[in-house]
Design a protein around this motif. Structure first.
Motif, PDB file in Angstrom:
ATOM      1  N   VAL A  51       0.836  -1.198   0.000  1.00 59.80           N
ATOM      2  CA  VAL A  51       0.000   0.000   0.000  1.00 59.80           C
ATOM      3  C   VAL A  51       0.868   1.244   0.000  1.00 59.80           C
ATOM      4  N   ASN A  52       0.272   2.325  -0.475  1.00 58.10           N
ATOM      5  CA  ASN A  52       0.939   3.615  -0.471  1.00 58.10           C
ATOM      6  C   ASN A  52      -0.089   4.636   0.006  1.00 58.10           C
ATOM      7  N   GLY A  53      -0.490   4.500   1.275  1.00 58.40           N
ATOM      8  CA  GLY A  53      -1.540   5.339   1.846  1.00 58.40           C
ATOM      9  C   GLY A  53      -0.999   6.639   2.399  1.00 58.40           C
ATOM     10  N   LEU A  54      -1.888   7.400   3.013  1.00 53.77           N
ATOM     11  CA  LEU A  54      -1.512   8.695   3.575  1.00 53.77           C
ATOM     12  C   LEU A  54      -0.513   8.542   4.718  1.00 53.77           C
ATOM     13  N   THR A  55      -0.779   7.605   5.632  1.00 56.01           N
ATOM     14  CA  THR A  55       0.103   7.473   6.794  1.00 56.01           C
ATOM     15  C   THR A  55       0.880   6.160   6.815  1.00 56.01           C
ATOM     16  N   HIS A  56       0.442   5.173   6.051  1.00 60.83           N
ATOM     17  CA  HIS A  56       1.144   3.889   6.049  1.00 60.83           C
ATOM     18  C   HIS A  56       1.571   3.535   4.628  1.00 60.83           C
ATOM     19  N   GLN A  57       2.877   3.434   4.457  1.00 60.90           N
ATOM     20  CA  GLN A  57       3.435   2.939   3.201  1.00 60.90           C
ATOM     21  C   GLN A  57       4.178   1.660   3.537  1.00 60.90           C
ATOM     22  N   GLY A  58       3.877   0.618   2.805  1.00 64.48           N
ATOM     23  CA  GLY A  58       4.507  -0.672   3.070  1.00 64.48           C
ATOM     24  C   GLY A  58       3.559  -1.784   2.674  1.00 64.48           C
ATOM     25  N   TRP A  59       3.355  -2.727   3.579  1.00 62.01           N
ATOM     26  CA  TRP A  59       2.535  -3.894   3.267  1.00 62.01           C
ATOM     27  C   TRP A  59       1.441  -4.077   4.304  1.00 62.01           C
ATOM     28  N   VAL A  60       0.365  -4.697   3.855  1.00 65.18           N
ATOM     29  CA  VAL A  60      -0.724  -5.107   4.734  1.00 65.18           C
ATOM     30  C   VAL A  60      -0.899  -6.608   4.525  1.00 65.18           C
ATOM     31  N   LYS A  61      -0.935  -7.355   5.617  1.00 61.21           N
ATOM     32  CA  LYS A  61      -1.194  -8.795   5.553  1.00 61.21           C
ATOM     33  C   LYS A  61      -2.500  -9.063   6.285  1.00 61.21           C
ATOM     34  N   VAL A  62      -3.455  -9.677   5.585  1.00 60.19           N
ATOM     35  CA  VAL A  62      -4.732 -10.055   6.189  1.00 60.19           C
ATOM     36  C   VAL A  62      -4.704 -11.577   6.295  1.00 60.19           C
ATOM     37  N   CYS A  63      -4.589 -12.080   7.515  1.00 60.63           N
ATOM     38  CA  CYS A  63      -4.416 -13.517   7.737  1.00 60.63           C
ATOM     39  C   CYS A  63      -5.667 -14.112   8.383  1.00 60.63           C
ATOM     40  N   LEU A  64      -6.191 -15.177   7.788  1.00 58.96           N
ATOM     41  CA  LEU A  64      -7.361 -15.869   8.315  1.00 58.96           C
ATOM     42  C   LEU A  64      -6.917 -16.869   9.371  1.00 58.96           C
ATOM     43  N   ARG A  65      -7.358 -16.637  10.615  1.00 61.16           N
ATOM     44  CA  ARG A  65      -7.007 -17.544  11.706  1.00 61.16           C
ATOM     45  C   ARG A  65      -7.909 -18.777  11.663  1.00 61.16           C
ATOM     46  N   TRP A  66      -7.469 -19.833  12.324  1.00 63.12           N
ATOM     47  CA  TRP A  66      -8.257 -21.066  12.391  1.00 63.12           C
ATOM     48  C   TRP A  66      -9.573 -20.830  13.129  1.00 63.12           C
ATOM     49  N   ALA A  67      -9.632 -19.801  13.976  1.00 60.73           N
ATOM     50  CA  ALA A  67     -10.853 -19.465  14.719  1.00 60.73           C
ATOM     51  C   ALA A  67     -11.849 -18.707  13.837  1.00 60.73           C
ATOM     52  N   ASP A  68     -11.520 -18.539  12.544  1.00 60.09           N
ATOM     53  CA  ASP A  68     -12.376 -17.901  11.545  1.00 60.09           C
ATOM     54  C   ASP A  68     -12.523 -16.396  11.747  1.00 60.09           C
ATOM     55  N   ASP A  69     -11.460 -15.766  12.250  1.00 58.02           N
ATOM     56  CA  ASP A  69     -11.389 -14.312  12.249  1.00 58.02           C
ATOM     57  C   ASP A  69     -10.034 -13.922  11.654  1.00 58.02           C
ATOM     58  N   TYR A  70      -9.809 -12.636  11.503  1.00 54.19           N
ATOM     59  CA  TYR A  70      -8.604 -12.173  10.818  1.00 54.19           C
ATOM     60  C   TYR A  70      -7.629 -11.484  11.767  1.00 54.19           C
ATOM     61  N   THR A  71      -6.363 -11.621  11.464  1.00 53.60           N
ATOM     62  CA  THR A  71      -5.316 -10.813  12.066  1.00 53.60           C
ATOM     63  C   THR A  71      -4.768  -9.952  10.934  1.00 53.60           C
ATOM     64  N   ILE A  72      -4.758  -8.633  11.140  1.00 48.80           N
ATOM     65  CA  ILE A  72      -4.274  -7.702  10.118  1.00 48.80           C
ATOM     66  C   ILE A  72      -2.950  -7.125  10.603  1.00 48.80           C
ATOM     67  N   VAL A  73      -1.921  -7.310   9.786  1.00 45.26           N
ATOM     68  CA  VAL A  73      -0.577  -6.879  10.166  1.00 45.26           C
ATOM     69  C   VAL A  73      -0.115  -5.794   9.196  1.00 45.26           C
ATOM     70  N   PHE A  74       0.397  -4.702   9.754  1.00 45.13           N
ATOM     71  CA  PHE A  74       0.909  -3.587   8.952  1.00 45.13           C
ATOM     72  C   PHE A  74       2.422  -3.567   9.069  1.00 45.13           C
ATOM     73  N   ILE A  75       3.104  -3.608   7.923  1.00 41.67           N
ATOM     74  CA  ILE A  75       4.558  -3.710   7.876  1.00 41.67           C
ATOM     75  C   ILE A  75       5.093  -2.521   7.073  1.00 41.67           C
ATOM     76  N   ASN A  76       6.089  -1.822   7.639  1.00 40.00           N
ATOM     77  CA  ASN A  76       6.622  -0.658   6.930  1.00 40.00           C
ATOM     78  C   ASN A  76       7.651  -1.067   5.879  1.00 40.00           C
ATOM     79  N   LYS A  77       8.194  -0.068   5.189  1.00 39.85           N
ATOM     80  CA  LYS A  77       9.132  -0.354   4.097  1.00 39.85           C
ATOM     81  C   LYS A  77      10.452  -0.957   4.577  1.00 39.85           C
TER      82      LYS A  77
END
Length: 103
Positions: A51-77
């Motif tokens: 992503v190249n957003g206003l405040t976050h540039q880098g990567w977004v990881k949307v991970c599906l957990r076994w409990a059927d919800d998501y963990t969203i991780v924001f990683i910089n450059k």
């Protein structure tokens, strides 16, 4: 179903959930370089994108957990994790990413 097929299906589903919630969100975030995330001990799979957003540039990881919800991780450059949001559901994907993007 093969692991590869399942991995791709999970990634496509996440992408569809984001598009369904807000058709212009991916464009607004400057999302590109999409990649499926494979299964692990903690996650069934997921979707990563740059992503190249206003405040976050880098990567977004949307991970599906076994409990059927998501963990969203924001990683910089520098490839450092800057924020992690756990126990998100599909209707929360766009608001959480928007919040971190500073929209």
């Amino acid at each position: 179903m093969s692991t590869t097929t399942q991995t791709m299906e999970i990634a496509k589903t996440i992408l569809e959930q984001i598009k369904y919630a807000d058709r212009s969100a991916l464009m607004t975030w400057g999302a590109q370089n999409f990649a499926a995330i494979g299964e692990s001990k903690e996650f069934q799979g997921g979707l990563a994108f740059q992503v190249n957003g206003l405040t976050h540039q880098g990567w977004v990881k949307v991970c599906l957990r076994w409990a059927d919800d998501y963990t969203i991780v924001f990683i910089n450059k520098k490839r450092e994790t800057v924020k992690t949001f756990e126990r998100a559901y599909c209707d929360m994907l766009v608001p959480v990413i928007d919040w971190v993007e500073g929209k």
